[in-house]
Design an enzyme around this catalytic site. Structure first.
Site, PDB file in Angstrom:
ATOM      1  CB  CYS A  19     -25.869  -7.254   0.242  1.00 20.52           C
ATOM      2  SG  CYS A  19     -25.387  -6.581   1.845  1.00 20.52           S
ATOM      3  CB  CYS A  48     -14.531   8.733   2.642  1.00 20.24           C
ATOM      4  SG  CYS A  48     -13.957   7.308   3.590  1.00 20.24           S
ATOM      5  CB  CYS A  72     -21.945  -7.621  -3.441  1.00 19.76           C
ATOM      6  SG  CYS A  72     -20.351  -7.115  -2.751  1.00 19.76           S
ATOM      7  CB  CYS A  91     -19.169  -6.604   4.977  1.00 19.62           C
ATOM      8  SG  CYS A  91     -19.034  -7.882   3.708  1.00 19.62           S
ATOM      9  CB  CYS A 143     -20.938  -1.699   2.667  1.00 20.95           C
ATOM     10  SG  CYS A 143     -21.183  -1.932   0.880  1.00 20.95           S
ATOM     11  CB  CYS A 184     -18.511   0.814   4.550  1.00 22.27           C
ATOM     12  SG  CYS A 184     -16.735   1.128   4.363  1.00 22.27           S
ATOM     13  CG  ASP A 240      -1.990   1.088   1.164  1.00 24.26           C
ATOM     14  OD1 ASP A 240      -2.358   1.496   0.058  1.00 24.26           O
ATOM     15  OD2 ASP A 240      -2.428   1.543   2.232  1.00 24.26           O
TER      16      ASP A 240
END
Length: 391
Positions: free
Chosen positions: A209, A232, A206, A266, A212, A262, A152
């Site tokens: 759904c 965010c 997903c 899940c 989130c 979020c 990252d």
């Protein structure tokens, strides 16, 4: 939303493969698990064209906010070969950091601070990179080659590559979701010149759904699979260097570093098990610290408390900005004393947030009694605007 810094390691060998590729892959997986990785998959570099197109659209619409590094040299992100032309295989690895308690429970304790699960322990960049380097050294020693490792920290689209390598899929919240670990995976990548057997891409599970999307306090998802980082809370409390925009302050609540809503919503998390070793686990003092105690941190105390933590990188002033927003949302008038004290802070970002906190906690006449004198003494225009906003 973690810091960007050089995260590349070059480990070189003669560049030939003496082992059977299938056996090498099996040995690689065993070594990865021995080093503490929970999942591993392999893909080829040219598998994320669609994700690359979505990324370019994200940049074009300004959804990245002030994260300028994302827009810099996008060609290096949309295809791993743009970053390193010699890469032949991409090895994706994941470490489960599933929490051992409900990360949303803290949101009801309004005088305490909510710190994102990933930031409650030591910085995962450092922890995961050590494992990646160890695995890369093993690979080079076993099958001489060239490798680069990333956590990252470079122009790498980890989540699309992880989906291509069958680790999971990018959910509607744009984060990776795993059938084994839910939304709680740290990701790392090893680029190699070796031709290794590929895994099939994971498909989207997903369905219909929207958990989130619907839980997001600031409506940061304009559509499924699309994020506007400017809305965010993770971006606002970590990447944003200025005042928190007025429209989002109430919604932030007591989240002082990041947001897990979020992720925690899940449904696939029900299959995830808390898998963090002690050195990846949360520090007790960062699970639910008192806002009053955090508001009293000077720079030295801030650095001491958050040593080795990703929180440290935003600095004491932005951190206190976040704490003061949480104090303003606490509903606890006793915390007004902390905000009053910070009206004299050297940093205008802190002073401005203190003004907002007091405006939320004090009766109007009490606040206005302070206002006129403060406006006469305050040299910073942004802080003056905070005082004037109550008029």
């Amino acid at each position: 939303m973690a810091g960007r810094r050089a995260g590349v390691a070059n480990l070189c060998g003669p560049g030939f493969l003496s082992l059977d590729p299938t056996e090498l892959k099996a040995q690689l997986a065993r070594e990865a698990r021995a080093l503490g990785f929970d999942c591993i998959g392999i893909t080829e570099p040219g598998t994320i064209e669609k994700a690359g197109a979505h990324f370019l659209e994200f940049i074009a619409t300004g959804g990245h906010g002030d994260m300028d590094w994302l827009a810099s040299q996008p060609e290096r992100r949309v295809d791993p070969r743009g970053l390193w032309s010699d890469v032949r295989s991409v090895i994706m690895l994941g470490v489960n950091y599933g929490p051992d308690q409900d990360p949303l429970a803290i949101l009801k304790q309004r005088t305490r601070a909510a710190i994102s699960v990933y930031a409650q322990g030591d910085d995962y960049h450092d922890l995961i990179k050590k494992r990646l380097k160890a695995l890369a050294r093993w690979l080079v020693a076993t099958a001489p080659s060239e490798v680069k490792v990333f956590v990252d920290t470079a122009a790498v689209m980890e989540k699309p590559l992880a989906q291509a390598a069958h680790l999971g899929w990018q959910g509607k919240h744009t984060n990776l979701v795993s059938r084994e670990f839910g939304s709680w995976l740290f990701l790392g990548a090893i680029y190699t010149t070796l031709e290794l057997p590929r895994d099939s891409a994971e498909i989207d599970h997903c369905g219909s759904c929207r958990a989130c999307l619907d839980i997001c306090p600031t409506a940061a998802f304009p559509a499924p699979y699309k994020l506007d980082a400017r809305r965010c809370i993770s971006y606002l409390t970590i990447e944003n260097k200025g005042p928190i925009p007025q429209e989002f302050r109430k919604a932030i609540g007591n989240r002082i570093y990041g947001c897990d809503d979020c992720l925690a919503a899940c449904p696939w998390n029900k299959f995830a098990q808390q898998g963090r070793e002690a050195k990846l686990g949360a520090r007790h003092e960062l699970r639910a610290p008192e806002l009053a105690e955090l508001a009293r941190l000077d720079d030295a105390a801030f650095r001491a408390l958050f040593t080795k933590s990703p929180v440290k990188r935003i600095g004491r002033d932005r951190f206190l900005r976040n704490v003061l927003i949480a104090i303003g949302n606490s509903g606890d008038v006793t915390l007004a004393d902390e905000a009053r004290r910070l009206l004299d802070d050297a940093n205008p970002l802190v002073r401005g947030a203190a003004v907002w906190a007091l405006r939320q906690l004090l009766e109007r006449d009490e606040f206005e009694a302070m206002q006129a004198d403060a406006l006469n003494k305050e040299p910073d225009q942004s802080v003056r605007e905070e005082w004037q906003a109550a008029s």
